[in-house]
Design a protein around this motif. Sequence first.
Motif, PDB file in Angstrom:
ATOM      1  N   UNK A   1       0.660  -1.381   0.152  1.00 44.10           N
ATOM      2  CA  UNK A   1      -0.008  -0.069  -0.125  1.00 44.10           C
ATOM      3  C   UNK A   1       0.910   1.287  -0.135  1.00 44.10           C
ATOM      4  N   UNK A   2       0.541   2.149  -0.879  1.00 34.54           N
ATOM      5  CA  UNK A   2       1.137   3.288  -1.047  1.00 34.54           C
ATOM      6  C   UNK A   2       0.354   4.574  -1.158  1.00 34.54           C
ATOM      7  N   UNK A   3       0.896   5.710  -1.108  1.00 38.62           N
ATOM      8  CA  UNK A   3       0.158   6.972  -1.343  1.00 38.62           C
ATOM      9  C   UNK A   3       1.385   7.782  -2.222  1.00 38.62           C
ATOM     10  N   UNK A   4       1.047   8.346  -3.323  1.00 38.18           N
ATOM     11  CA  UNK A   4       2.036   9.045  -4.017  1.00 38.18           C
ATOM     12  C   UNK A   4       1.423  10.373  -3.931  1.00 38.18           C
ATOM     13  N   UNK A  47      -3.699   6.920  -4.841  1.00 36.50           N
ATOM     14  CA  UNK A  47      -3.402   5.708  -4.119  1.00 36.50           C
ATOM     15  C   UNK A  47      -2.864   4.462  -4.972  1.00 36.50           C
ATOM     16  N   UNK A  48      -2.303   3.798  -4.108  1.00 36.45           N
ATOM     17  CA  UNK A  48      -1.739   2.257  -4.714  1.00 36.45           C
ATOM     18  C   UNK A  48      -3.134   1.362  -5.129  1.00 36.45           C
ATOM     19  N   UNK A  49      -3.225   1.032  -6.268  1.00 34.83           N
ATOM     20  CA  UNK A  49      -4.237   0.301  -6.824  1.00 34.83           C
ATOM     21  C   UNK A  49      -5.192   0.964  -7.689  1.00 34.83           C
ATOM     22  N   UNK A  50      -4.870   2.303  -7.936  1.00 36.14           N
ATOM     23  CA  UNK A  50      -5.586   3.195  -8.814  1.00 36.14           C
ATOM     24  C   UNK A  50      -5.011   2.839 -10.203  1.00 36.14           C
ATOM     25  N   UNK A  51      -5.895   2.669 -11.282  1.00 34.42           N
ATOM     26  CA  UNK A  51      -5.602   2.490 -12.495  1.00 34.42           C
ATOM     27  C   UNK A  51      -5.707   3.892 -13.297  1.00 34.42           C
ATOM     28  N   UNK A  52      -4.590   3.927 -14.134  1.00 35.26           N
ATOM     29  CA  UNK A  52      -4.430   5.108 -14.958  1.00 35.26           C
ATOM     30  C   UNK A  52      -5.173   4.861 -16.458  1.00 35.26           C
ATOM     31  N   UNK A  69      -3.869   5.696   4.502  1.00 35.23           N
ATOM     32  CA  UNK A  69      -5.291   5.539   5.019  1.00 35.23           C
ATOM     33  C   UNK A  69      -5.767   4.565   4.826  1.00 35.23           C
ATOM     34  N   UNK A  70      -5.439   3.885   3.668  1.00 35.07           N
ATOM     35  CA  UNK A  70      -6.240   2.527   3.331  1.00 35.07           C
ATOM     36  C   UNK A  70      -5.352   1.243   4.366  1.00 35.07           C
TER      37      UNK A  70
END
Length: 146
Positions: A1-4, A47-52, A69-70
């Motif tokens: 899990x990451x936040x960018x 957020x990690x898991x977001x799709x571009x 947060x996740x």
Amino acid sequence: MQELLIFYCSQLKLETSSITGESEPVEYQIEAVEESVTIFESHNVAFDGSLCVDGEGVGVVIRTGTSTIIGQIADMTTGQPVNKSRIEVQLVRFVVFLIFAATALGLIVFIIGGFVHRWVNVISLLCTAFLVCGIGMVPTGMQIFK
């Protein structure tokens, strides 16, 4: 899990329905947002898991693991104490009842046997009384053979 934190983007659109519940892809930006805006509503943190789905962007990881947060939400859901089910509680109560019942019955059989056998060979009486009650308390299934 990451936040960018996004520091460069060109028409960047991310699909974040699995995280935020947005049904449509959201356009992201590099401009800072006000402090009153939640992280889910700010469009400069991905957020990690977001799709571009469109455009391109570059970001730097600002949080990982349970600091995100996740990750905090996942930690709250998995960090709950394990509660016993009703049947587990009832089984423990039943076993405690059986222990006390077997002990009381063993003492009663021992005392009756002592009077019948005039308290001769007390150790044998004690062992026999409690063995009979212990064996009698073990549940066994009834088998029918054909």
